[in-house]
Design an enzyme around this catalytic site. Sequence first.
Site, PDB file in Angstrom:
ATOM      1  N   GLU A 130     -13.109   5.611 -18.036  1.00  0.00           N
ATOM      2  CA  GLU A 130     -13.894   5.929 -16.841  1.00  0.00           C
ATOM      3  C   GLU A 130     -14.257   7.415 -16.704  1.00  0.00           C
ATOM      4  O   GLU A 130     -15.417   7.746 -16.457  1.00  0.00           O
ATOM      5  CB  GLU A 130     -13.164   5.453 -15.577  1.00  0.00           C
ATOM      6  N   ARG A 179     -19.594   2.136 -11.505  1.00  0.00           N
ATOM      7  CA  ARG A 179     -19.092   3.413 -12.040  1.00  0.00           C
ATOM      8  C   ARG A 179     -20.074   4.050 -13.040  1.00  0.00           C
ATOM      9  O   ARG A 179     -19.653   4.649 -14.040  1.00  0.00           O
ATOM     10  CB  ARG A 179     -17.734   3.218 -12.729  1.00  0.00           C
ATOM     11  N   SER A 189      -8.563   6.223 -11.771  1.00  0.00           N
ATOM     12  CA  SER A 189      -8.580   5.146 -12.769  1.00  0.00           C
ATOM     13  C   SER A 189      -9.037   5.722 -14.106  1.00  0.00           C
ATOM     14  O   SER A 189     -10.081   6.356 -14.171  1.00  0.00           O
ATOM     15  CB  SER A 189      -9.568   4.050 -12.366  1.00  0.00           C
TER      16      SER A 189
HETATM   17  N1  EPU Z   1      -2.823  -4.734 -10.772  1.00  0.00           N
HETATM   18  C1  EPU Z   1      -1.637  -5.006 -11.409  1.00  0.00           C
HETATM   19  N2  EPU Z   1      -0.893  -3.957 -11.876  1.00  0.00           N
HETATM   20  C2  EPU Z   1      -1.291  -2.682 -11.739  1.00  0.00           C
HETATM   21  C3  EPU Z   1      -2.500  -2.398 -11.073  1.00  0.00           C
HETATM   22  C4  EPU Z   1      -3.261  -3.444 -10.608  1.00  0.00           C
HETATM   23  O1  EPU Z   1      -1.241  -6.156 -11.571  1.00  0.00           O
HETATM   24  O2  EPU Z   1      -0.565  -1.785 -12.195  1.00  0.00           O
HETATM   25  C5  EPU Z   1      -3.635  -5.859 -10.274  1.00  0.00           C
HETATM   26  C6  EPU Z   1      -3.231  -6.279  -8.879  1.00  0.00           C
HETATM   27  O3  EPU Z   1      -3.186  -7.692  -8.863  1.00  0.00           O
HETATM   28  C7  EPU Z   1      -4.365  -5.853  -7.987  1.00  0.00           C
HETATM   29  C8  EPU Z   1      -5.532  -5.813  -8.941  1.00  0.00           C
HETATM   30  O4  EPU Z   1      -4.982  -5.481 -10.214  1.00  0.00           O
HETATM   31  O5  EPU Z   1      -4.593  -6.769  -6.982  1.00  0.00           O
HETATM   32  C9  EPU Z   1      -6.551  -4.749  -8.572  1.00  0.00           C
HETATM   33  O6  EPU Z   1      -5.871  -3.509  -8.312  1.00  0.00           O
HETATM   34  P1  EPU Z   1      -6.340  -2.490  -7.173  1.00  0.00           P
HETATM   35  O7  EPU Z   1      -6.720  -3.233  -5.953  1.00  0.00           O
HETATM   36  O8  EPU Z   1      -5.338  -1.411  -7.102  1.00  0.00           O
HETATM   37  O9  EPU Z   1      -7.699  -1.957  -7.720  1.00  0.00           O
HETATM   38  P2  EPU Z   1      -8.135  -1.549  -9.167  1.00  0.00           P
HETATM   39  O10 EPU Z   1      -9.069  -2.575  -9.695  1.00  0.00           O
HETATM   40  O11 EPU Z   1      -6.959  -1.242  -9.982  1.00  0.00           O
HETATM   41  C10 EPU Z   1     -10.247  -0.283  -8.288  1.00  0.00           C
HETATM   42  C11 EPU Z   1     -10.890   1.058  -8.527  1.00  0.00           C
HETATM   43  C12 EPU Z   1     -10.155   2.148  -7.773  1.00  0.00           C
HETATM   44  C13 EPU Z   1     -10.187   1.806  -6.296  1.00  0.00           C
HETATM   45  C14 EPU Z   1      -9.522   0.433  -6.098  1.00  0.00           C
HETATM   46  C15 EPU Z   1      -9.572  -0.037  -4.661  1.00  0.00           C
HETATM   47  C16 EPU Z   1     -11.892   0.935 -10.722  1.00  0.00           C
HETATM   48  C17 EPU Z   1     -11.822   1.377 -12.147  1.00  0.00           C
HETATM   49  N3  EPU Z   1     -10.909   1.338  -9.956  1.00  0.00           N
HETATM   50  O12 EPU Z   1      -8.946  -0.203  -8.857  1.00  0.00           O
HETATM   51  O13 EPU Z   1     -10.872   3.362  -7.963  1.00  0.00           O
HETATM   52  O14 EPU Z   1      -9.504   2.777  -5.530  1.00  0.00           O
HETATM   53  O15 EPU Z   1     -10.221  -0.555  -6.896  1.00  0.00           O
HETATM   54  O16 EPU Z   1     -10.871  -0.398  -4.330  1.00  0.00           O
HETATM   55  O17 EPU Z   1     -12.861   0.262 -10.356  1.00  0.00           O
HETATM   56  C18 EPU Z   1     -11.033   5.267  -9.373  1.00  0.00           C
HETATM   57  O18 EPU Z   1     -12.143   4.863  -9.706  1.00  0.00           O
HETATM   58  O19 EPU Z   1     -10.568   6.364  -9.815  1.00  0.00           O
HETATM   59  C19 EPU Z   1     -10.224   4.489  -8.455  1.00  0.00           C
HETATM   60  C20 EPU Z   1      -8.987   4.815  -8.136  1.00  0.00           C
END
Ligand code: EPU
Length: 356
Positions: A344, A179, A249
């Site tokens: 972010e 990012r 995010s």
């Molecule tokens: N989780 C929770 N509670 C929540 C959200 C997440 O427990 O409310 C845990 C879950 O266990 C889940 C893990 O966190 O398995 C990861 O969550 P998720 O797969 O939704 O991905 P993320 O790490 O929250 C990142 C990116 C997103 C992207 C997704 C999918 C960043 C900051 N965010 O989110 O990007 O869509 O992976 O690849 O790296 C963005 O940058 O705006 C964005 C949406």
Amino acid sequence: MMTSISEKASNQQIEKHIQKNISLATYNTFRFDYRAEFFAIAESVESLKAMLVWAQHNKHAVTMIGGGSNLLITGYVPGLVIINRLSGINIAESQGNQIYLTAAAGENWHQLVSYTVQQGLFGIENLALIPGTVGAAPVQNIGAYGVEAKDVISRVQVIDCENREVRWLEAKDCGFAYRDSHFKGKWKERFIIVAVEFELKKQAELLLSYGGLANQIHGEPSLVGVFETVCAVRSEKLPSPENLANAGSFFKNPIIDESEHAQLKTRFPDLVSFPFEGRYKLAAGWLIDQAGWKGKNHQGVGVYEKQALVLVNHSETSAKPLLELEEQIKKTVFDRYGVLLEREPVELPTISSEAS
Ligand code: EPU
């Protein structure tokens, strides 16, 4: 830099396209209502250059906005705000498996992904439904489901603000990281992105390992199948900015050392983390969720009920409550886990925090 006679003529021409004191509420997906001192929409590289000449001549700072979907505006924006609407997609001829596609910075990102999938080109299908424009993709090195923009970007075309020349920058020089890129840092003032060149493939392995994508695909995995699945998963988890104001995010997933990770894992055995370049990436969404914030509201803003990493704006015109919420979340997460969350979205330079 001196202003030439032709530049003076172009200044007079472009002046007609520059508006004063314009609300940016519809140009940021948080919908915060702050004004720009001067405002213009660039639809060609030539008009963009003329706008830069005008701003330099009048000693105004320049701020570029693409889709406004990864942006935080917290006050009046001095100087000239330019909306990047440069358009056009071009596929270069090629013999082998690689195909080079160039897209203008103002093209809509999701429409580009959709177009490449229709053309049977592999490379950005996992990045479907990310809001924003093509020009924002390198700035932020957007990423999702195991793919980052840097994996497919070969070059970035920019206007160099020092001499207003258009030039190509090689991807390896752009400082791409999670990012992050030089466009967010040391190149912020110097380069304006006008186009991005991608290296796509006619045939490639699909990347399904991340976030349980493989389990969600029905039948034999295909390019279209991955695209549609990513769209379905994102629509389920993330609010569409058209329906609920947000900037994706709001925090980065923190990256910590192995020893810190081991200690946290002992204290919190359910900690969600992923090995990342010799260190560990923590799921910030999990930290915020576990700290009790998911679905909580503070005045007219809040933490999205289905994904704690996304902050949403239900009704505010001012960013003040969001900044307060951010501080509260950061404090709780730090007190509980000793981890400092980093924001972010990019914050615009502003001079006063009163909403218009
Ligand atoms: N989780 C929770 N509670 C929540 C959200 C997440 O427990 O409310 C845990 C879950 O266990 C889940 C893990 O966190 O398995 C990861 O969550 P998720 O797969 O939704 O991905 P993320 O790490 O929250 C990142 C990116 C997103 C992207 C997704 C999918 C960043 C900051 N965010 O989110 O990007 O869509 O992976 O690849 O790296 C963005 O940058 O705006 C964005 C949406």
